[in-house]
Design a protein around this motif. Sequence first.
Motif, short mmCIF file in Angstrom:
data_model
loop_
_atom_site.label_atom_id
_atom_site.label_comp_id
_atom_site.label_asym_id
_atom_site.label_seq_id
_atom_site.Cartn_x
_atom_site.Cartn_y
_atom_site.Cartn_z
N GLU A 262 0.82 -1.21 0.00
CA GLU A 262 0.00 0.00 0.00
C GLU A 262 0.86 1.26 0.00
O GLU A 262 1.99 1.27 0.50
CB GLU A 262 -0.89 0.04 1.26
N ALA A 263 0.29 2.34 -0.53
CA ALA A 263 0.90 3.66 -0.43
C ALA A 263 -0.22 4.68 -0.37
O ALA A 263 -1.30 4.45 -0.94
CB ALA A 263 1.79 3.93 -1.64
N LYS A 264 0.01 5.79 0.33
CA LYS A 264 -1.07 6.79 0.37
C LYS A 264 -0.59 8.13 -0.14
O LYS A 264 0.59 8.48 -0.04
CB LYS A 264 -1.66 6.89 1.77
N LEU A 265 -1.53 8.86 -0.71
CA LEU A 265 -1.24 10.18 -1.27
C LEU A 265 -2.26 11.18 -0.76
O LEU A 265 -3.45 10.84 -0.64
CB LEU A 265 -1.35 10.12 -2.79
N THR A 266 -1.81 12.38 -0.47
CA THR A 266 -2.73 13.41 0.00
C THR A 266 -2.50 14.68 -0.80
O THR A 266 -1.35 15.07 -1.04
CB THR A 266 -2.49 13.73 1.50
N ILE A 267 -3.58 15.31 -1.22
CA ILE A 267 -3.48 16.64 -1.83
C ILE A 267 -4.20 17.59 -0.87
O ILE A 267 -5.34 17.33 -0.48
CB ILE A 267 -4.04 16.65 -3.28
N THR A 268 -3.51 18.62 -0.45
CA THR A 268 -4.10 19.52 0.56
C THR A 268 -4.51 20.86 -0.06
O THR A 268 -4.03 21.23 -1.15
CB THR A 268 -3.12 19.81 1.71
N LYS A 287 -4.77 6.38 -16.11
CA LYS A 287 -3.49 5.64 -16.22
C LYS A 287 -3.62 4.23 -15.67
O LYS A 287 -2.61 3.57 -15.35
CB LYS A 287 -2.38 6.39 -15.46
N ASN A 288 -4.86 3.77 -15.51
CA ASN A 288 -5.12 2.41 -15.02
C ASN A 288 -4.57 2.14 -13.63
O ASN A 288 -4.20 1.03 -13.30
CB ASN A 288 -4.51 1.36 -15.96
N ILE A 289 -4.49 3.20 -12.83
CA ILE A 289 -4.03 3.02 -11.45
C ILE A 289 -5.27 2.84 -10.57
O ILE A 289 -6.16 3.67 -10.58
CB ILE A 289 -3.20 4.23 -10.98
N GLU A 290 -5.28 1.71 -9.86
CA GLU A 290 -6.44 1.43 -9.01
C GLU A 290 -6.33 2.17 -7.69
O GLU A 290 -5.29 2.15 -7.04
CB GLU A 290 -6.54 -0.06 -8.72
N VAL A 291 -7.44 2.83 -7.33
CA VAL A 291 -7.49 3.53 -6.06
C VAL A 291 -8.30 2.68 -5.10
O VAL A 291 -9.33 2.12 -5.45
CB VAL A 291 -8.15 4.92 -6.26
N ASP A 292 -7.80 2.57 -3.86
CA ASP A 292 -8.50 1.72 -2.89
C ASP A 292 -9.29 2.58 -1.91
O ASP A 292 -10.44 2.92 -2.14
CB ASP A 292 -7.46 0.82 -2.20
N MET A 293 -8.67 3.01 -0.81
CA MET A 293 -9.41 3.79 0.18
C MET A 293 -9.38 5.28 -0.19
O MET A 293 -8.38 5.77 -0.71
CB MET A 293 -8.78 3.60 1.56
N ILE A 294 -10.46 5.99 0.10
CA ILE A 294 -10.52 7.43 -0.20
C ILE A 294 -11.08 8.16 1.02
O ILE A 294 -12.07 7.72 1.61
CB ILE A 294 -11.47 7.71 -1.40
N ILE A 295 -10.44 9.27 1.36
CA ILE A 295 -10.96 10.08 2.47
C ILE A 295 -10.89 11.54 2.09
O ILE A 295 -9.89 12.01 1.53
CB ILE A 295 -10.13 9.84 3.76
N GLN A 296 -11.98 12.27 2.37
CA GLN A 296 -11.98 13.70 2.09
C GLN A 296 -12.36 14.43 3.38
O GLN A 296 -13.34 14.09 4.02
CB GLN A 296 -13.02 13.99 1.00
N ASN A 297 -11.55 15.41 3.73
CA ASN A 297 -11.83 16.20 4.94
C ASN A 297 -12.04 17.65 4.55
O ASN A 297 -11.18 18.25 3.92
CB ASN A 297 -10.61 16.20 5.87
N ILE A 298 -13.15 18.23 4.97
CA ILE A 298 -13.36 19.64 4.64
C ILE A 298 -12.89 20.50 5.81
O ILE A 298 -13.35 20.32 6.93
CB ILE A 298 -14.83 19.92 4.31
N ALA A 299 -11.96 21.37 5.52
CA ALA A 299 -11.47 22.26 6.57
C ALA A 299 -12.42 23.46 6.68
O ALA A 299 -13.25 23.70 5.81
CB ALA A 299 -10.06 22.72 6.21
N SER A 300 -12.25 24.26 7.73
CA SER A 300 -13.21 25.35 7.98
C SER A 300 -13.11 26.45 6.92
O SER A 300 -14.07 27.17 6.67
CB SER A 300 -12.97 25.92 9.37
N PHE A 308 -5.96 9.31 -0.65
CA PHE A 308 -6.36 8.00 -1.17
C PHE A 308 -5.15 7.07 -1.18
O PHE A 308 -4.00 7.51 -1.05
CB PHE A 308 -7.00 8.10 -2.56
N THR A 309 -5.45 5.76 -1.30
CA THR A 309 -4.35 4.79 -1.34
C THR A 309 -4.30 4.12 -2.71
O THR A 309 -5.32 3.95 -3.38
CB THR A 309 -4.51 3.71 -0.24
N VAL A 310 -3.08 3.73 -3.08
CA VAL A 310 -2.85 3.02 -4.35
C VAL A 310 -1.87 1.87 -4.06
O VAL A 310 -1.29 1.81 -2.98
CB VAL A 310 -2.22 3.94 -5.43
#
Length: 408
Positions: A262-268, A287-300, A308-310
């Motif tokens: 697993e690896a995770k990536l975050t865009i802030t 690009k045929n990269i499968e994404v597994d878990m996804i989390i979105q956090n809304i800041a104030s 997300f993880t790939v």
Amino acid sequence: MALYVYKFGGTSVGTVDKIQKVADKVKLAHDQGHKIVVVVSAMSGETNRLVDLAEQMQPRSDAREMDVLLSTGEQVTIALLSMALLERGCLARSYTGRQVPIVTDNSFTKARILSVDNTRLEADLEKGRIAVVAGFQGMTEYGCTTTLGRGGSDTTAVAIAASLKADECHIYTDVDGVYTTDPRIEPKARRLDKITFEEMLEMASLGSKVLQIRSVEFAGKYNVALRVLPSFEEGTGTLITYDEESNMEKALISGIAFNRDEAKLTITGVPDLPGIASKILTPIADKNIEVDMIIQNIASDRNTDFTFTVHRNDYEEAFAILQNTCDELGAKEVKGNDKIVKVSIVGVGMRSHAGIASTMFKALADESINIELIATSEIKISVVVYEKYLELAVRTLHAAFELDKVGT
Ligand code: ADP
Ligand code: ASP
Ligand code: MG
């Protein structure tokens, strides 16, 4: 008298000596009057050796040529096992995937089986012959060689069992069944007598490589009686079953799976606008990269952080794509970590019980293991943690859910 498909994995055919032992075992069943088709993997380490060779030629190997190369491993073992059987006076005949033929789609290196023509196999069985089939391989309808993804011999065996309507498909391997978790990580892991298809499917897809995911899918779809057994010991192994009620243990959790890939990536600092998730994930999917878990956090401040993880192999490529997206969207920055793992608890008992998640999270917290991401479904809870905590997390959860003890 029954019709069995026996599959022997790489370690079980890893030496000439072991192939001789497999031949003894197959002959014994055949002498008892059973009809036997044997599926074998390449000798242990051989497929990895071939992958290494390919990487020396071409770092991003051509998938078509890769399959021509990888399929050779199993061709060696079918011939050797057939020779050993012939030497014992059994009528035996080897088949590569294309000789059966097993027809697949054209997704080289991860092909799916479309059909198995059992004419030749049935004719052999009628004549009292033992058919020895190469696992892991097939051919496209245009005759190109394909392979079924790592661990794919399991799927070959189940597909043949389904096609021949075999009484049982036996997956013989180097453990004596399916355990509550990988016994290499937790020595207190316990063999399960039975596990449901649904649980086995989750365990396999969450990283338990004792069975290839597709073999479990196939067995579930075509109602194949599937059993995991030790190659060279006595034992009834683990039966994969439909029947939830036959889960005599009534356990809440049946097992723990983990995945190191697993690896995770975050865009802030992404502007929180409709369509943003698609803007971030579409270039990745393209690009045929499968994404597994996804989390979105809304800041104030109406900006969002998106994580997300790939698969770890896709980490660098996904990072570069996300950096582009970051520039385009005017987002703040891209961060990533490829030293993470996913640890999951699986059990149909979870459906009817509350409090499983809190037991899991508390057990991890007591060991100061930080949870990076969480995902749940009806019968599983997955957490992402730093790689260095993998063993500790698995053992902690195994103890917290008392998986070393038979449930009450
Ligand atoms: P084969 O070469 O026979 O196909 P594999 O290496 O693919 O064997 O699968 C057997 C291995 O799966 C075991 O040696 C064990 O380390 C690993 N494994 C992972 N999870 C489990 C589990 N839950 N139960 C049993 N074995 C597991
Ligand atoms: N030989 C292949 C592999 O190592 C297929 C298998 O063993 O099932 O992945
Ligand atoms: Mg395997």
